[in-house]
Design a protein around this motif. Structure first.
Motif, PDB file in Angstrom:
ATOM      1  N   UNK A   1       0.923   1.055  -4.254  1.00 60.15           N
ATOM      2  CA  UNK A   1       1.999   0.089  -4.501  1.00 60.15           C
ATOM      3  C   UNK A   1       3.137   0.728  -5.297  1.00 60.15           C
ATOM      4  N   UNK A   2       2.785   1.694  -6.157  1.00 57.20           N
ATOM      5  CA  UNK A   2       3.817   2.365  -6.946  1.00 57.20           C
ATOM      6  C   UNK A   2       4.323   3.618  -6.243  1.00 57.20           C
ATOM      7  N   UNK A   3       3.722   3.962  -5.105  1.00 57.44           N
ATOM      8  CA  UNK A   3       4.158   5.153  -4.383  1.00 57.44           C
ATOM      9  C   UNK A   3       3.604   6.432  -4.956  1.00 57.44           C
TER      10      UNK A   3
END
Lengths: 202, 222
Positions: A1-3
């Motif tokens: 989700x944060x990459x």
């Protein structure tokens, strides 16, 4: 989700990244460094935050200092500083100052909390409700700190600027001095710094 | 250069403006209010920042239905981080009070309070600026004693104040909770906190706010 990518292999991190931040507990760090040492090159920038990162860093208003090892080059040091400045203020210092920084700024967060609480409780004693008192105390801290940083004034100068003869401020300052606030605060920074030096020697 | 008009006539200000801020020294204010009273209407919003001059004193000097408000600012308004409180007089309407609050929020944080809290605000937040300066200086001097150069120590002290204050405001945490969060068992912080308590920092600080507030109340009565 944060990459972000993750891995179970410490060596893989070193093989994919040029700047690596080691954020383990202090006692874990030696084993980790031994593990990755075989894949470390002269191009790597290795950063330890093992002494503990001040919580205020997480809120983008941190006060950080960093020290470079014998082989860390200036351009890499500057790169690290640029990255860290995303979290607040950061300056390079001789390693000898790092324990003092812990005592002043790491532990200092807690000292400021005690001071803020005491300001609020003085106001609560004088009739102000608790929530309002705590908010105003914190806002007063914030505003004064901003003035000190922006104007670069010596705090004694700013203090003098707000003292009207026979006014409310000078009455309050007298009580502050009678209570020995300065000595208590200096002792706190000293005690925390001494403990930091003790812990470094273990 | 700033796009402001000036005049030598106080009455002219009242005739051209609906919201007027009186920023004179307290002892000058009664004469000024007497001078402008003839041109004050019920539509005017009259704001005093004079310390220690109560709403009832202001209302006595002005026509019966005048909308009057008091504001207690503090110096960090100049860096847009002021801590301000305001109180409304008998005839000040809610929409006008809200208008004033919106304007003041350009300089920092502002909240409406009962007039009874204004002297405490002076003690905590007006004079509080000086108390914070003493604390910041003392933090820095502790570090200087331990070997850090003066300029660096003062900068780190102020930045630590700023960052901690921002955490307290943004997270809305009780400072005791944040304090607990940073205390590792047997760590540097708890050693420092013990010295702080032994030195009686809390009592000294409470006494400072108390003394400044009492002086504010004294000055209000004169």
């Amino acid at each position: 989700a944060l990459g972000c990518q993750t891995t179970h292999s410490n060596q893989e991190v070193l093989q994919s990244c040029s700047l690596v931040i080691f954020a383990t507990k202090p006692h874990v760090l030696p084993a980790v460094l031994a593990e990755v040492a075989p894949v470390v090159t002269a191009e790597h920038i290795l950063v330890s935050v093992a002494a503990g990162v001040s919580l205020s860093v997480l809120e983008e208003e941190g006060a950080m200092v960093m020290a470079r090892g014998r082989h860390a080059r200036s351009s890499e040091t500057k790169l690290l500083q640029d990255l860290l400045e995303a979290c607040g203020w950061c300056e390079e210092v001789p390693e000898a100052y790092m324990d003092v920084h812990t005592g002043l700024s790491g532990s200092g967060v807690a000292f400021v909390c005690v001071f803020s609480e005491a300001l609020a409780e003085g106001a609560i004693k004088m009739g102000m409700p608790s929530g309002l008192a705590h908010r105003i105390a914190a806002q007063t801290l914030l505003g004064t700190a901003k003035m000190l940083l922006q104007e670069g004034q010596h705090p004694a100068q700013l203090r003098t600027d707000v003292c009207t003869p026979a006014g409310t401020t000078i009455h309050g300052l007298h009580a502050l001095e009678q209570g020995g606030l300065r000595a208590a605060t200096m002792s706190a920074v000293e005690a925390a710094t001494c403990r930091a030096k003790e812990l470094s020697r273990k």
